[in-house]
Design a protein around this motif. Structure first.
Motif: not given
Length: 624
Positions: A135-161
């Motif tokens: 959970i990245l909080r704060g204005n992240a439009s410079a990295l992720y563009g439109d509407a990322a001003v509240g922040g970004v929730i980045s989800i990574w799915t499961r991978q076999g190991k």
């Protein structure tokens, strides 16, 4: 009862047996300083990040036994949510006090879909599919563009190991709630894979409060969700790998409308059916020892079907697709210096049927670059991005369109006072482009523009990571609607506040704590922003005890204004939950969770119910 869920006989005794005799998984330590990528789009230890970030690991997801993504995120610093009933119903995410359409959700690095009004469509992703969340909080439009001003929730799915092995779980609980999932994952030669599927459901409770609305059907509003996913990664050679990701979800949720405009009656049965599918192909190549390049293409589709008394509503169907292409590069220029650059391209199309039918198309192209540099005690971060967004909407009145070109930037600075203490500061600009619906009401409406700044201090040792941040975000050209229901740039909104976050191991206890004090306001209208509290926070403490891992989580929130169009206030509340776990043997573990211990009644949206006290038990198989 609207959903007649099939469940085994003797359901209540089964829950009691699980709760009293199994009690759940292996004791574990909290991961205090995990590696994150969302803050710079390159790998960094959490303690070295300049922006404010939280991490939820797979281990924490399992320990939480949360029923949904929103419930899992509740208590994370800066995160609030509103929901019209129980799991499966309409849910809004708020980050850093910003509007619900001012947050971006990424799945394996790819931006997830929104609809024609900018609303997120993946707020109920199955937790069994998730490996970790940042959970990245704060204005992240410079990295992720439109509407990322509240922040970004980045989800990574499961991978076999490791060695291929099967895993799975079964959950039973209050309100005839059940859940089951099974999968297999691992590595064979140069192929890593993970395949899984599951089903969950509940009889639920009445989504709306009948005593507050005479048109509400007082019976239970249940839900059912089914899902499958697969992830394959093939290592072609030492420097090149390719992969495939597939996900598919089907859901049905009963809900209450209680609308006088729609002529609702207490006998009405409302049902929302939805599907969400995604397929992605990606390739990753080490061009040199210091330069890695990745290409990712994804296609996703979603659909909704809204019925009332088994009849499709006039505006009851929505269909949408998204094609997204991402080219991303990281260059390790020197030992303490990393560069990132790339392109994001997406095409979104939506169509709605009925009396208010429309078609929408959104094309976005973003070019971005960033530099993170460490020099002795100093850390510098620079990010820049340019986006072009083309919107068009077609309905019975014709076609309207808009083109937005926006630049965003971020500057960050960090200084290590000692090996443990560090000061940080960032300034950034960002934007939210008008949605297709907003453009359809007024082609002259402009993008919202944001200016943000934050300063912070962090403390990191081997057994604690603490952070205190002051933040401020000002919005120019904020979009709202005039008396003729036209979208207009009305003026200014702002939010200032303090965030405190702690992850610690102390005297055998694992501790996660957060506290936020903020003031999200519409300056032009002189009122607080809806459904966001001035003060909220959480405390989660667990520890091993007599062979068990036991814990408690307390979440508390102050009062909130329900809507910008009414004076209704939602009262403050606190919810306490207990959980326990025990490892039975090398393969089997069991968990139990008692949520809302004191059966608190509270509202996340005026007139809508929330879950009361509930007992849930899970039996889990995992040989790893």
């Amino acid at each position: 009862m609207k959903n007649r869920l099939i469940r085994p006989r003797g359901f209540a005794p089964a829950v009691s047996v699980l709760a009293l005799s199994l009690l759940v998984s292996q004791a574990h330590s909290l991961e205090l300083n995990p590696v994150v990528v969302s803050a710079t789009r390159t790998e960094q230890a959490l303690s070295e990040v300049l922006s404010s970030v939280s991490v939820i690991t797979r281990q924490e997801i399992e320990k939480s036994q949360a029923p949904s993504l929103a419930d899992l995120l509740q208590g994370e610093t800066g995160f609030e949510f509103g929901r019209n009933g129980g799991p499966g119903s309409t849910t809004s995410f708020f980050l850093r006090g910003q509007n619900s359409i001012n947050v971006v959700v990424l799945i394996d690095g790819v931006r997830s879909q929104v609809d024609g009004i900018g609303a997120l469509q993946v707020t109920d992703m199955p937790l069994a599919q998730i490996e970790r969340i940042e959970i990245l909080r704060g204005n992240a439009s410079a990295l992720y563009g439109d509407a990322a001003v509240g922040g970004v929730i980045s989800i990574w799915t499961r991978q076999g190991k490791g060695e291929p092995a099967a895993y799975g779980s079964v959950m039973l609980g209050s309100r005839n709630t059940y859940g089951m999932h099974a999968g297999v994952g691992g590595t064979v030669n140069d192929l890593s894979f993970n395949v899984q599927g599951g089903r969950s459901g509940s009889d639920g409770f009445s989504a709306m409060i009948p005593s507050m609305n005479a048109r509400v059907n007082p019976d239970n509003d249940g839900y059912i969700k089914e899902y499958v996913s697969a992830k394959l990664d093939k290592k072609i050679d030492a420097d090149f790998n390719m992969g495939l990701r597939l996900q598919s979800t089907r859901a049905k949720a009963d809900y209450d409308s209680g609308s006088s405009f729609a002529g609702d009656k207490p006998s009405d049965i409302n049902l929302l059916k939805s599907h969400n599918d995604q397929a992605s192909l990606y390739a990753r190549k080490a061009i040199t020892d210091h330069w890695v390049s990745a290409l990712d293409f994804s296609h996703s589709s979603l659909g909704y079907e809204n019925t009332k008394n088994s009849t499709l509503l006039n505006d009851g169907t929505l269909k949408g697709t998204q094609d997204a292409l991402r080219w991303f590069n990281t260059v390790q220029a020197r030992t303490q210096s990393s560069i990132s650059f790339g392109i994001d391209k997406s095409i979104d199309q939506y169509s709605a049927s009925g009396n208010y039918g429309y078609g929408m198309r959104r094309e976005g192209m973003g070019y971005f670059a960033g530099l993170t540099e460490k020099m002795d005690r100093w850390t510098f971060q620079v990010n820049a991005r340019r986006d072009q967004i083309q919107l068009s909407r077609t309905d019975d009145y014709g076609t309207v369109s808009s083109v937005q070109n926006i630049n965003s930037g971020l500057l960050g600075l960090g200084y290590s006072l000692t090996p443990a203490w560090r000061l940080t500061a960032t300034v950034s600009s960002g934007f939210r482009a008008p949605t297709a619906y907003e453009v359809s009401t007024n082609t002259q409406v402009k993008s919202e523009n944001y200016a943000s700044k934050e300063v912070g201090a962090s403390y990191a040792t081997g057994d604690a990571l603490a952070r205190l941040v002051y933040f401020q975000t000002d919005t120019r050209d904020a979009i709202d609607y005039d008396k003729n229901y036209r979208a207009v740039n009305i003026g200014q909104t702002e939010n200032t506040g303090l965030e405190a976050t702690l992850r610690s191991q102390w005297m055998g206890n694992n501790i996660k704590a957060s506290m936020v004090n903020q003031d999200p306001r519409n300056v032009t209208l002189g009122m607080p922003q809806a459904r966001r509290a001035k003060t909220y926070g959480s405390l989660d403490i667990s520890r091993p005890l007599a062979g068990y891992d036991i814990g408690a989580k307390l979440y508390a929130s102050g009062e909130r204004k329900d809507s910008p169009y009414s004076s209704t206030m939602l009262g403050g509340y606190s919810v306490l939950s207990f959980y326990a776990s025990q490892k039975i043997d090398e393969r089997w573990s069991a968990r139990v969770r008692l949520e809302n211990v004191f059966d608190k009644q509270y509202q996340l949206a005026s007139g809508y119910n929330t879950p009361g006290r509930g007992l849930f038990a899970t039996l889990r198989y995992s040989p790893k």
